[in-house]
Design a protein around this motif. Structure first.
Motif, PDB file in Angstrom:
ATOM      1  N   UNK A   1       0.633  -1.216   0.047  1.00 17.97           N
ATOM      2  CA  UNK A   1      -0.203  -0.130  -0.142  1.00 17.97           C
ATOM      3  C   UNK A   1       0.974   1.226   0.035  1.00 17.97           C
ATOM      4  N   UNK A   2       0.113   2.364  -0.547  1.00 16.21           N
ATOM      5  CA  UNK A   2       0.782   3.796  -0.332  1.00 16.21           C
ATOM      6  C   UNK A   2       0.951   4.373   0.978  1.00 16.21           C
ATOM      7  N   UNK A   3       2.097   4.816   1.697  1.00 10.80           N
ATOM      8  CA  UNK A   3       2.072   5.346   2.606  1.00 10.80           C
ATOM      9  C   UNK A   3       1.223   6.691   3.015  1.00 10.80           C
ATOM     10  N   UNK A   4       0.221   6.852   3.651  1.00 10.71           N
ATOM     11  CA  UNK A   4      -0.600   8.026   3.548  1.00 10.71           C
ATOM     12  C   UNK A   4       0.178   9.059   3.798  1.00 10.71           C
ATOM     13  N   UNK A   5       1.269   9.026   4.639  1.00 13.05           N
ATOM     14  CA  UNK A   5       2.083  10.235   4.787  1.00 13.05           C
ATOM     15  C   UNK A   5       2.876  10.758   3.705  1.00 13.05           C
TER      16      UNK A   5
ATOM     17  N   UNK B   1       1.048  12.587  -0.587  1.00 12.14           N
ATOM     18  CA  UNK B   1       0.920  13.665  -0.974  1.00 12.14           C
ATOM     19  C   UNK B   1       2.240  14.178  -1.973  1.00 12.14           C
ATOM     20  N   UNK B   2       3.281  13.447  -1.787  1.00 10.08           N
ATOM     21  CA  UNK B   2       4.524  13.692  -2.699  1.00 10.08           C
ATOM     22  C   UNK B   2       4.410  12.673  -3.870  1.00 10.08           C
ATOM     23  N   UNK B   3       4.068  13.448  -5.173  1.00  8.70           N
ATOM     24  CA  UNK B   3       4.132  12.615  -6.305  1.00  8.70           C
ATOM     25  C   UNK B   3       5.186  13.004  -7.056  1.00  8.70           C
ATOM     26  N   UNK B   4       5.939  11.867  -7.557  1.00 12.08           N
ATOM     27  CA  UNK B   4       6.832  12.111  -8.573  1.00 12.08           C
ATOM     28  C   UNK B   4       6.769  11.182  -9.606  1.00 12.08           C
ATOM     29  N   UNK B   5       6.673  11.977 -10.752  1.00  7.35           N
ATOM     30  CA  UNK B   5       6.332  11.456 -12.123  1.00  7.35           C
ATOM     31  C   UNK B   5       7.544  10.220 -12.350  1.00  7.35           C
TER      32      UNK B   5
ATOM     33  N   UNK C   1       7.189   5.559  -7.575  1.00 10.90           N
ATOM     34  CA  UNK C   1       6.089   5.250  -6.771  1.00 10.90           C
ATOM     35  C   UNK C   1       6.595   4.477  -5.479  1.00 10.90           C
ATOM     36  N   UNK C   2       6.275   4.827  -4.156  1.00 13.51           N
ATOM     37  CA  UNK C   2       6.727   3.838  -3.070  1.00 13.51           C
ATOM     38  C   UNK C   2       5.655   3.276  -2.421  1.00 13.51           C
ATOM     39  N   UNK C   3       5.759   1.995  -2.222  1.00 13.83           N
ATOM     40  CA  UNK C   3       4.781   0.994  -1.575  1.00 13.83           C
ATOM     41  C   UNK C   3       5.438   0.207  -0.619  1.00 13.83           C
TER      42      UNK C   3
END
Length: 147
Positions: free
Chosen positions: A107-111, A114-118, A121-123
């Motif tokens: 899952x994506x860390x809720x914290x 907000x940081x989106x890098x084209x 992705x971090x899961x």
């Protein structure tokens, strides 16, 4: 920067160089092997970890991390983390990697949402953090234990 982070950064840089070289040039096999051996030796010396240019996953790579189909072009492990770069023909390698991670319970860390890098992705699955980054030519996975 910690030794593990420095090592992973060096491994990721080496993997990027190998992908760039193999995509831009078509050197004679002997020359390419010499470059691969030099990169492996340099990264192993800098990280103290195992480095593979092409072929197999590094020793200890977590089986819980699903990977996209393709050719492993570089892999490194330090015991504190791993970096694996895969060349693939997928139309959206990062999207495919994220979909496979999420299907496996990551899952994506809720914290971090907000940081989106084209192209990245971090899961996490509570045991492993997996950063995927790439473009249409392939994807790099950086896997570290959750602290």
């Amino acid at each position: 920067m910690s030794t593990a982070r420095t090592g992973l950064a060096a491994a990721l840089l080496a993997a990027s160089v190998v992908i760039g070289l193999s995509g831009c040039f078509n050197p004679v096999d002997a020359v390419q092997q010499g470059v691969e051996d030099a990169v492996e030796g340099a990264v192993e010396g800098a990280t103290g970890g195992d480095v593979q240019i092409g072929g197999d996953l590094p020793e200890g790579f977590p089986t819980e991390v699903p990977l996209v189909d393709g050719e492993i072009v570089a892999a490194a492990g330090t015991g504190d983390g791993w970096v694996v770069t895969i060349r693939t023909d997928a139309a959206d390698p990062v999207g495919d990697a994220v979909a496979a991670l999420e299907a496996a319970g990551y899952v994506e860390d809720p914290e971090m949402a907000a940081i989106q890098v084209e192209g990245a992705a971090l899961r996490s699955n509570g045991t492993w953090n997996v950063l995927v980054a790439g473009d249409t030519g392939g994807v790099a996975y950086t896997v570290t234990p959750v602290q």
